[in-house]
Design a protein around this motif. Structure first.
Motif, PDB file in Angstrom:
ATOM      1  N   GLU A  70       0.830  -1.211   0.000  1.00 24.17           N
ATOM      2  CA  GLU A  70       0.000   0.000   0.000  1.00 24.17           C
ATOM      3  C   GLU A  70       0.861   1.256   0.000  1.00 24.17           C
ATOM      4  O   GLU A  70       1.724   1.440   0.847  1.00 24.17           O
ATOM      5  CB  GLU A  70      -0.916   0.003   1.233  1.00 24.17           C
ATOM      6  CG  GLU A  70      -1.976   1.088   1.212  1.00 24.17           C
ATOM      7  CD  GLU A  70      -2.964   0.889   0.079  1.00 24.17           C
ATOM      8  OE1 GLU A  70      -3.172   1.855  -0.683  1.00 24.17           O
ATOM      9  OE2 GLU A  70      -3.515  -0.218  -0.055  1.00 24.17           O
ATOM     10  N   ASP A  80      -1.773  -0.186  -7.300  1.00 22.80           N
ATOM     11  CA  ASP A  80      -3.002  -0.648  -6.673  1.00 22.80           C
ATOM     12  C   ASP A  80      -2.737  -1.987  -6.000  1.00 22.80           C
ATOM     13  O   ASP A  80      -2.305  -2.941  -6.650  1.00 22.80           O
ATOM     14  CB  ASP A  80      -4.100  -0.830  -7.725  1.00 22.80           C
ATOM     15  CG  ASP A  80      -4.998   0.395  -7.860  1.00 22.80           C
ATOM     16  OD1 ASP A  80      -4.724   1.392  -7.167  1.00 22.80           O
ATOM     17  OD2 ASP A  80      -5.955   0.352  -8.653  1.00 22.80           O
ATOM     18  N   ASP A  84      -6.953  -2.239  -2.876  1.00 24.12           N
ATOM     19  CA  ASP A  84      -7.279  -1.095  -3.732  1.00 24.12           C
ATOM     20  C   ASP A  84      -8.142  -1.512  -4.919  1.00 24.12           C
ATOM     21  O   ASP A  84      -9.100  -0.827  -5.286  1.00 24.12           O
ATOM     22  CB  ASP A  84      -6.001  -0.430  -4.258  1.00 24.12           C
ATOM     23  CG  ASP A  84      -5.238   0.321  -3.183  1.00 24.12           C
ATOM     24  OD1 ASP A  84      -5.882   0.843  -2.256  1.00 24.12           O
ATOM     25  OD2 ASP A  84      -4.002   0.371  -3.269  1.00 24.12           O
ATOM     26  N   ARG A  85      -7.788  -2.638  -5.539  1.00 23.98           N
ATOM     27  CA  ARG A  85      -8.536  -3.086  -6.711  1.00 23.98           C
ATOM     28  C   ARG A  85      -9.986  -3.417  -6.349  1.00 23.98           C
ATOM     29  O   ARG A  85     -10.917  -3.083  -7.094  1.00 23.98           O
ATOM     30  CB  ARG A  85      -7.846  -4.297  -7.344  1.00 23.98           C
ATOM     31  CG  ARG A  85      -6.537  -3.959  -8.046  1.00 23.98           C
ATOM     32  CD  ARG A  85      -6.062  -5.096  -8.926  1.00 23.98           C
ATOM     33  NE  ARG A  85      -5.676  -6.272  -8.162  1.00 23.98           N
ATOM     34  CZ  ARG A  85      -4.471  -6.459  -7.634  1.00 23.98           C
ATOM     35  NH1 ARG A  85      -3.524  -5.542  -7.780  1.00 23.98           N
ATOM     36  NH2 ARG A  85      -4.192  -7.569  -6.966  1.00 23.98           N
ATOM     37  N   ARG A  88     -11.699  -0.047  -5.605  1.00 26.43           N
ATOM     38  CA  ARG A  88     -11.915   0.697  -6.840  1.00 26.43           C
ATOM     39  C   ARG A  88     -13.113   0.141  -7.610  1.00 26.43           C
ATOM     40  O   ARG A  88     -13.925   0.885  -8.156  1.00 26.43           O
ATOM     41  CB  ARG A  88     -10.660   0.651  -7.722  1.00 26.43           C
ATOM     42  CG  ARG A  88     -10.739   1.559  -8.945  1.00 26.43           C
ATOM     43  CD  ARG A  88      -9.467   1.471  -9.773  1.00 26.43           C
ATOM     44  NE  ARG A  88      -8.286   1.891  -9.014  1.00 26.43           N
ATOM     45  CZ  ARG A  88      -7.980   3.156  -8.769  1.00 26.43           C
ATOM     46  NH1 ARG A  88      -8.763   4.125  -9.197  1.00 26.43           N
ATOM     47  NH2 ARG A  88      -6.887   3.448  -8.083  1.00 26.43           N
ATOM     48  N   ILE A 119      -5.794  -0.127 -13.850  1.00 26.87           N
ATOM     49  CA  ILE A 119      -6.171   0.918 -12.897  1.00 26.87           C
ATOM     50  C   ILE A 119      -7.338   1.717 -13.455  1.00 26.87           C
ATOM     51  O   ILE A 119      -7.320   2.181 -14.589  1.00 26.87           O
ATOM     52  CB  ILE A 119      -4.969   1.843 -12.605  1.00 26.87           C
ATOM     53  CG1 ILE A 119      -3.901   1.063 -11.838  1.00 26.87           C
ATOM     54  CG2 ILE A 119      -5.390   3.065 -11.814  1.00 26.87           C
ATOM     55  CD1 ILE A 119      -2.672   1.861 -11.512  1.00 26.87           C
ATOM     56  N   TYR A 202      -4.249   3.301   3.138  1.00 26.69           N
ATOM     57  CA  TYR A 202      -5.409   2.865   2.350  1.00 26.69           C
ATOM     58  C   TYR A 202      -6.593   3.811   2.567  1.00 26.69           C
ATOM     59  O   TYR A 202      -7.253   4.235   1.609  1.00 26.69           O
ATOM     60  CB  TYR A 202      -5.761   1.434   2.760  1.00 26.69           C
ATOM     61  CG  TYR A 202      -7.117   0.949   2.331  1.00 26.69           C
ATOM     62  CD1 TYR A 202      -7.347   0.457   1.047  1.00 26.69           C
ATOM     63  CD2 TYR A 202      -8.192   0.956   3.232  1.00 26.69           C
ATOM     64  CE1 TYR A 202      -8.599  -0.013   0.663  1.00 26.69           C
ATOM     65  CE2 TYR A 202      -9.441   0.487   2.865  1.00 26.69           C
ATOM     66  CZ  TYR A 202      -9.641   0.011   1.580  1.00 26.69           C
ATOM     67  OH  TYR A 202     -10.880  -0.440   1.208  1.00 26.69           O
ATOM     68  N   LYS A 205      -6.113   7.092   0.816  1.00 35.30           N
ATOM     69  CA  LYS A 205      -6.275   6.965  -0.632  1.00 35.30           C
ATOM     70  C   LYS A 205      -7.736   6.972  -1.034  1.00 35.30           C
ATOM     71  O   LYS A 205      -8.099   7.533  -2.065  1.00 35.30           O
ATOM     72  CB  LYS A 205      -5.600   5.669  -1.100  1.00 35.30           C
ATOM     73  CG  LYS A 205      -5.642   5.465  -2.609  1.00 35.30           C
ATOM     74  CD  LYS A 205      -4.794   4.256  -3.005  1.00 35.30           C
ATOM     75  CE  LYS A 205      -4.707   4.117  -4.517  1.00 35.30           C
ATOM     76  NZ  LYS A 205      -3.814   2.998  -4.912  1.00 35.30           N
ATOM     77  N   TRP A 206      -8.594   6.368  -0.193  1.00 38.54           N
ATOM     78  CA  TRP A 206     -10.000   6.217  -0.567  1.00 38.54           C
ATOM     79  C   TRP A 206     -10.931   7.161   0.183  1.00 38.54           C
ATOM     80  O   TRP A 206     -12.151   6.991   0.153  1.00 38.54           O
ATOM     81  CB  TRP A 206     -10.420   4.766  -0.367  1.00 38.54           C
ATOM     82  CG  TRP A 206      -9.698   3.886  -1.330  1.00 38.54           C
ATOM     83  CD1 TRP A 206      -8.635   3.076  -1.089  1.00 38.54           C
ATOM     84  CD2 TRP A 206      -9.950   3.796  -2.730  1.00 38.54           C
ATOM     85  NE1 TRP A 206      -8.205   2.462  -2.243  1.00 38.54           N
ATOM     86  CE2 TRP A 206      -8.998   2.887  -3.269  1.00 38.54           C
ATOM     87  CE3 TRP A 206     -10.885   4.374  -3.591  1.00 38.54           C
ATOM     88  CZ2 TRP A 206      -8.966   2.563  -4.621  1.00 38.54           C
ATOM     89  CZ3 TRP A 206     -10.859   4.051  -4.936  1.00 38.54           C
ATOM     90  CH2 TRP A 206      -9.908   3.156  -5.434  1.00 38.54           C
TER      91      TRP A 206
END
Length: 312
Positions: A70, A80, A84-85, A88, A119, A202, A205-206
């Protein structure tokens, strides 16, 4: 026999000497105490190893979506991770309305036409059409293990899903877990202490905090606060606020991800439901709670807190 007698005689003499020599006895007592003290760590490690094989963390680890790497850069671009994937795929496809697509079939086609792994375009159905996504840490896993294991072991036998009841294609039990206390090999690459925690990176990021970042958690929190379960179960708004702010997320936080047509018709495809504990004392009661969560689209069930027609 003569050898045994000789050994026995020597041991008898040694014991008589110890008994009659007063200063030796305290030394033996002290030595025994230290021997026990030094043995404790070895016994602790042994018992931990014995108990670890069937521990709650081990159960959930088999479903782990990892945070490994991460925040790492590759060619100047942040990679990613597996977590993350997954996130997303949910961010890009969950927060839509029925007016965005002419039919469910069109929405479904939009999901399946996405390019898995690249991505910005991760196929959400690659993770499953319907599944539980749990944020937890190793210390809280015990509180929910019994419910999940019991539901899994009795899936569509004792516990019947809405898909089976309706004669539709039976969906498998699916569970994804993200451990908030998972360590990543690149944790020490960051200067700030809070950034040394992979889950914190994480969340950042989100949360939409980074330039060009995606505000997955704020949208998820806003949607979930409007679900029937919050009102029916009198859940505190603070739980949803923690999701919205992507800070101090409660452990566990249990999401139900649902891309079925029934969830789409309710206006909540993708991230559909959230719970923060499992009701019940007996294992089957806890599994029933999770089954109710899974069956949230069975709106005629007046005993299900996850439905609009629930009656106390």
């Amino acid at each position: 026999m003569n050898i045994l007698k000789a050994i026995g005689a020597r041991l008898t003499k040694l014991w008589r000497w110890i008994r009659e020599t007063a200063w030796v006895q305290p030394l033996l007592i002290v030595g025994s105490i230290f021997a026990v003290i030094f043995s404790i760590p070895k016994f602790t490690t042994w018992f931990s190893a014995m108990g670890g094989a069937g521990s709650s963390s081990t159960y959930f680890s088999s479903y782990k979506i990892t945070l490994e790497g991460e925040g790492a850069l590759e060619g100047g671009v942040t990679i990613d991770t597996e977590a993350d994937r997954l996130t997303r795929s949910l961010f890009d496809t969950s927060f839509v309305s029925k007016t965005d697509y002419p039919t469910y079939e069109a929405y479904r086609a939009a999901l399946t036409n996405r390019s898995e792994g690249s991505i910005g375009e991760t196929n959400p159905l690659g993770f499953g059409e319907k599944y539980f996504l749990v944020y937890l840490d190793s210390s809280t896993a015990d509180t929910i293990t019994e419910g999940f294991k019991t539901l899994q072991e009795n899936w569509n036998t004792r516990f019947e899903t809405i898909e089976k009841k309706n004669g539709e294609d039976e969906l498998p039990f699916r569970l994804k877990t993200i451990f908030t206390d998972e360590t990543s090999s690149n944790d020490d690459d960051f200067e700030l202490e809070e950034d040394k925690v992979a889950f914190n990176r994480y969340l950042e990021k989100w949360s939409g905090a980074l330039p060009g970042g995606a505000d997955f958690f704020s949208q998820a929190g806003g949607r979930l606060e409007d679900t029937p379960y919050k009102l029916n179960a009198s859940i505190s708004a603070s739980y949803y606020q923690h999701i919205t702010e992507a800070a101090n997320i409660d452990k566990p936080t249990i999401f139900l991800v649902d891309f079925t047509e029934a969830a789409y018709d309710l206006g909540r495809p993708g991230v559909s439901e959230a719970a923060f504990s499992i009701d019940g004392t007996a294992a089957y009661d806890k599994a029933d709670f999770l089954l109710d969560m899974w069956n949230h689209t069975e709106i005629t069930d007046t005993a299900n807190k996850f439905t609009e027609n629930y009656q106390k």
